[in-house]
Write a protein that holds these residues in place. Structure first.
Motif, PDB file in Angstrom:
ATOM      1  N   VAL A 216      -9.713  -4.241   0.139  1.00  0.00           N
ATOM      2  CA  VAL A 216     -10.334  -3.070  -0.486  1.00  0.00           C
ATOM      3  C   VAL A 216      -9.778  -1.800   0.131  1.00  0.00           C
ATOM      4  CG1 VAL A 216     -12.511  -1.924  -1.041  1.00  0.00           C
ATOM      5  CG2 VAL A 216     -12.431  -4.418  -0.816  1.00  0.00           C
ATOM      6  N   HIS A 217      -9.420  -0.832  -0.726  1.00  0.00           N
ATOM      7  CA  HIS A 217      -8.906   0.465  -0.298  1.00  0.00           C
ATOM      8  C   HIS A 217      -9.797   1.584  -0.833  1.00  0.00           C
ATOM      9  CE1 HIS A 217      -5.123  -1.460   0.813  1.00  0.00           C
ATOM     10  NE2 HIS A 217      -5.107  -2.017  -0.377  1.00  0.00           N
ATOM     11  N   PRO A 218      -9.883   2.710  -0.134  1.00  0.00           N
ATOM     12  CA  PRO A 218     -10.522   3.892  -0.720  1.00  0.00           C
ATOM     13  C   PRO A 218      -9.612   4.499  -1.773  1.00  0.00           C
ATOM     14  CG  PRO A 218      -9.540   4.462   1.373  1.00  0.00           C
ATOM     15  CD  PRO A 218      -9.364   2.970   1.220  1.00  0.00           C
ATOM     16  N   THR A 219     -10.173   5.246  -2.692  1.00  0.00           N
ATOM     17  CA  THR A 219      -9.352   5.840  -3.744  1.00  0.00           C
ATOM     18  C   THR A 219      -8.721   7.173  -3.331  1.00  0.00           C
ATOM     19  OG1 THR A 219     -11.311   6.915  -4.655  1.00  0.00           O
ATOM     20  CG2 THR A 219     -10.695   4.789  -5.581  1.00  0.00           C
ATOM     21  N   CYS A 220      -9.067   7.675  -2.144  1.00  0.00           N
ATOM     22  CA  CYS A 220      -8.547   8.978  -1.751  1.00  0.00           C
ATOM     23  C   CYS A 220      -7.028   8.959  -1.650  1.00  0.00           C
ATOM     24  CB  CYS A 220      -9.165   9.415  -0.418  1.00  0.00           C
ATOM     25  SG  CYS A 220      -8.769   8.342   0.945  1.00  0.00           S
ATOM     26  N   GLU A 221      -6.417   9.995  -2.140  1.00  0.00           N
ATOM     27  CA  GLU A 221      -4.979  10.217  -2.029  1.00  0.00           C
ATOM     28  C   GLU A 221      -4.150   9.084  -2.622  1.00  0.00           C
ATOM     29  OE1 GLU A 221      -4.148  11.013   2.064  1.00  0.00           O
ATOM     30  OE2 GLU A 221      -5.352  12.826   2.107  1.00  0.00           O
ATOM     31  N   ILE A 222      -4.629   8.505  -3.731  1.00  0.00           N
ATOM     32  CA  ILE A 222      -3.840   7.496  -4.427  1.00  0.00           C
ATOM     33  C   ILE A 222      -2.672   8.182  -5.129  1.00  0.00           C
ATOM     34  CG2 ILE A 222      -3.855   5.879  -6.358  1.00  0.00           C
ATOM     35  CD1 ILE A 222      -5.209   4.722  -4.006  1.00  0.00           C
ATOM     36  N   THR A 223      -1.472   7.692  -4.898  1.00  0.00           N
ATOM     37  CA  THR A 223      -0.278   8.250  -5.524  1.00  0.00           C
ATOM     38  C   THR A 223       0.501   7.141  -6.207  1.00  0.00           C
ATOM     39  OG1 THR A 223       1.118   7.872  -3.591  1.00  0.00           O
ATOM     40  CG2 THR A 223      -0.123   9.953  -3.662  1.00  0.00           C
ATOM     41  N   GLY A 224       1.511   7.535  -6.970  1.00  0.00           N
ATOM     42  CA  GLY A 224       2.356   6.548  -7.623  1.00  0.00           C
ATOM     43  C   GLY A 224       3.009   5.615  -6.626  1.00  0.00           C
ATOM     44  N   GLU A 225       3.406   6.150  -5.481  1.00  0.00           N
ATOM     45  CA  GLU A 225       4.036   5.310  -4.457  1.00  0.00           C
ATOM     46  C   GLU A 225       3.065   4.252  -3.933  1.00  0.00           C
ATOM     47  OE1 GLU A 225       6.311   5.764  -0.135  1.00  0.00           O
ATOM     48  OE2 GLU A 225       5.618   7.527  -1.230  1.00  0.00           O
ATOM     49  N   ILE A 226       1.815   4.666  -3.715  1.00  0.00           N
ATOM     50  CA  ILE A 226       0.812   3.723  -3.220  1.00  0.00           C
ATOM     51  C   ILE A 226       0.524   2.662  -4.271  1.00  0.00           C
ATOM     52  CG2 ILE A 226      -1.598   3.483  -2.504  1.00  0.00           C
ATOM     53  CD1 ILE A 226      -1.380   6.200  -1.175  1.00  0.00           C
ATOM     54  N   ILE A 227       0.481   3.063  -5.518  1.00  0.00           N
ATOM     55  CA  ILE A 227       0.250   2.104  -6.591  1.00  0.00           C
ATOM     56  C   ILE A 227       1.345   1.047  -6.595  1.00  0.00           C
ATOM     57  CG2 ILE A 227       0.163   1.825  -9.105  1.00  0.00           C
ATOM     58  CD1 ILE A 227      -1.046   4.675  -9.188  1.00  0.00           C
ATOM     59  N   GLN A 228       2.602   1.487  -6.419  1.00  0.00           N
ATOM     60  CA  GLN A 228       3.703   0.526  -6.358  1.00  0.00           C
ATOM     61  C   GLN A 228       3.567  -0.376  -5.142  1.00  0.00           C
ATOM     62  OE1 GLN A 228       7.270   2.857  -6.468  1.00  0.00           O
ATOM     63  NE2 GLN A 228       7.187   3.164  -8.677  1.00  0.00           N
ATOM     64  N   ASN A 229       3.139   0.207  -4.036  1.00  0.00           N
ATOM     65  CA  ASN A 229       2.950  -0.597  -2.839  1.00  0.00           C
ATOM     66  C   ASN A 229       1.940  -1.709  -3.050  1.00  0.00           C
ATOM     67  OD1 ASN A 229       4.758   0.970  -1.396  1.00  0.00           O
ATOM     68  ND2 ASN A 229       3.188   2.284  -0.494  1.00  0.00           N
ATOM     69  N   MET A 230       0.914  -1.427  -3.807  1.00  0.00           N
ATOM     70  CA  MET A 230      -0.117  -2.429  -4.063  1.00  0.00           C
ATOM     71  C   MET A 230       0.432  -3.639  -4.806  1.00  0.00           C
ATOM     72  SD  MET A 230      -3.500  -0.265  -5.099  1.00  0.00           S
ATOM     73  CE  MET A 230      -4.348   0.735  -3.875  1.00  0.00           C
ATOM     74  N   TYR A 231       1.550  -3.423  -5.510  1.00  0.00           N
ATOM     75  CA  TYR A 231       2.112  -4.508  -6.292  1.00  0.00           C
ATOM     76  C   TYR A 231       3.291  -5.188  -5.611  1.00  0.00           C
ATOM     77  CZ  TYR A 231      -0.894  -3.508 -10.199  1.00  0.00           C
ATOM     78  OH  TYR A 231      -2.003  -3.360 -10.995  1.00  0.00           O
ATOM     79  N   GLY A 232       3.451  -4.959  -4.287  1.00  0.00           N
ATOM     80  CA  GLY A 232       4.434  -5.784  -3.621  1.00  0.00           C
ATOM     81  C   GLY A 232       5.233  -5.166  -2.516  1.00  0.00           C
ATOM     82  N   LYS A 233       5.307  -3.823  -2.419  1.00  0.00           N
ATOM     83  CA  LYS A 233       6.082  -3.199  -1.368  1.00  0.00           C
ATOM     84  C   LYS A 233       5.222  -2.995  -0.136  1.00  0.00           C
ATOM     85  CE  LYS A 233       9.083  -0.739  -4.607  1.00  0.00           C
ATOM     86  NZ  LYS A 233       9.573   0.581  -5.054  1.00  0.00           N
ATOM     87  N   ASN A 234       5.866  -2.645   0.977  1.00  0.00           N
ATOM     88  CA  ASN A 234       5.108  -2.409   2.197  1.00  0.00           C
ATOM     89  C   ASN A 234       4.141  -1.245   2.012  1.00  0.00           C
ATOM     90  OD1 ASN A 234       6.427  -4.396   3.627  1.00  0.00           O
ATOM     91  ND2 ASN A 234       8.089  -3.010   4.224  1.00  0.00           N
TER      92      ASN A 234
END
Length: 252
Positions: A216-234
């Protein structure tokens, strides 16, 4: 004051035909939280929903909804599946569709005045009371989605679960649906599965990332980069100081 958990999952494992889909899942969702579930296809999102709905049972661990087994509290759960099949030629009205949400209260199948009052109240919630007598098939895509939400609310649900409600809708419809969910979030718990995280900070308090394990993550400061990270990157930008495991996590 700490609120009581609506969903409580402890040490849950689940597998299909010997292949592990979810492992070591621990999750607590409290009253009036609005939670978004994301993750890659095959990562276990739908399985997690089915465990919460009581449609599947875990191989190991415990799942409780409102403090009880999920199958014991289904009338408290409003569920909108990803795909809803209906015959476009069948002359069913908007009110007829919403009343289907009351079937759990009726052994005879005959609706009572209380059912119709609940259905009208649900349509008021989604601001569609004025189309109650129209054919469901004549509505726009966005209106149909809101009617399906009303159907889920008609059972007087305290927990609303939506599986990909924004699939195949345009930006305006998505915005209207978000406004509806924002109003509902003031008096009920919402759990929503999506692939599009661009809007989550508007109403969602946390993001659940499901990829065999659950974090579980907080929604604060969600960016496109973080979204990509959630799907497989560091993961480098998502905070791990809010409802996350002590050792953090990675997605390979």
């Amino acid at each position: 004051m700490q609120t009581k958990p609506v969903i409580y999952i402890k040490d849950v494992y689940f597998s299909y035909n010997g292949s592990i889909v979810l492992e070591n899942v621990n999750l607590t969702i409290s009253e009036l939280e609005s939670i978004c579930i994301v993750g890659p296809n095959g990562g276990g999102k739908t399985t997690l929903l089915k465990l919460i709905l009581g449609l599947l049972k875990p191989d190991k661990g415990e799942v409780r909804v409102f403090g009880r087994k999920p199958e014991q509290v289904r009338l408290k759960i409003g569920y909108i599946p990803q795909y809803v099949q209906h015959d476009q030629q069948f002359p069913v009205s908007v009110m007829d569709v919403v009343l289907m949400g009351r079937l759990g209260y009726r052994l005879s199948g005959l609706y009572k005045k209380t059912d119709k009052v609940a259905a009208r109240s649900a349509l008021d919630e989604v601001e569609l009371a004025d189309v109650s007598e129209r054919l469901f098939s004549a509505l726009s895509g966005g209106q149909k989605q809101r009617v399906l939400i009303a159907r889920a609310l008609a059972c007087e649900a305290e927990l609303l679960i939506l599986d990909e409600p924004f699939a195949h809708v345009d930006a305006l419809v998505e915005e209207n649906l978000l406004d509806t969910l924002h109003r509902l979030s003031t008096h009920m718990t919402i759990l929503l599965v999506t692939h599009d995280l661009g809007f989550i900070s508007k109403i969602f308090t946390s993001v659940i990332c499901v990829k065999r394990e659950v974090v579980v993550h907080p929604t604060c400061e969600i960016t496109g980069e973080i979204i990509q990270n959630m799907y497989g990157k560091n993961i480098s930008l998502v905070r791990h100081d809010h409802r996350c495991a002590e050792k953090g996590h990675t997605h390979d």
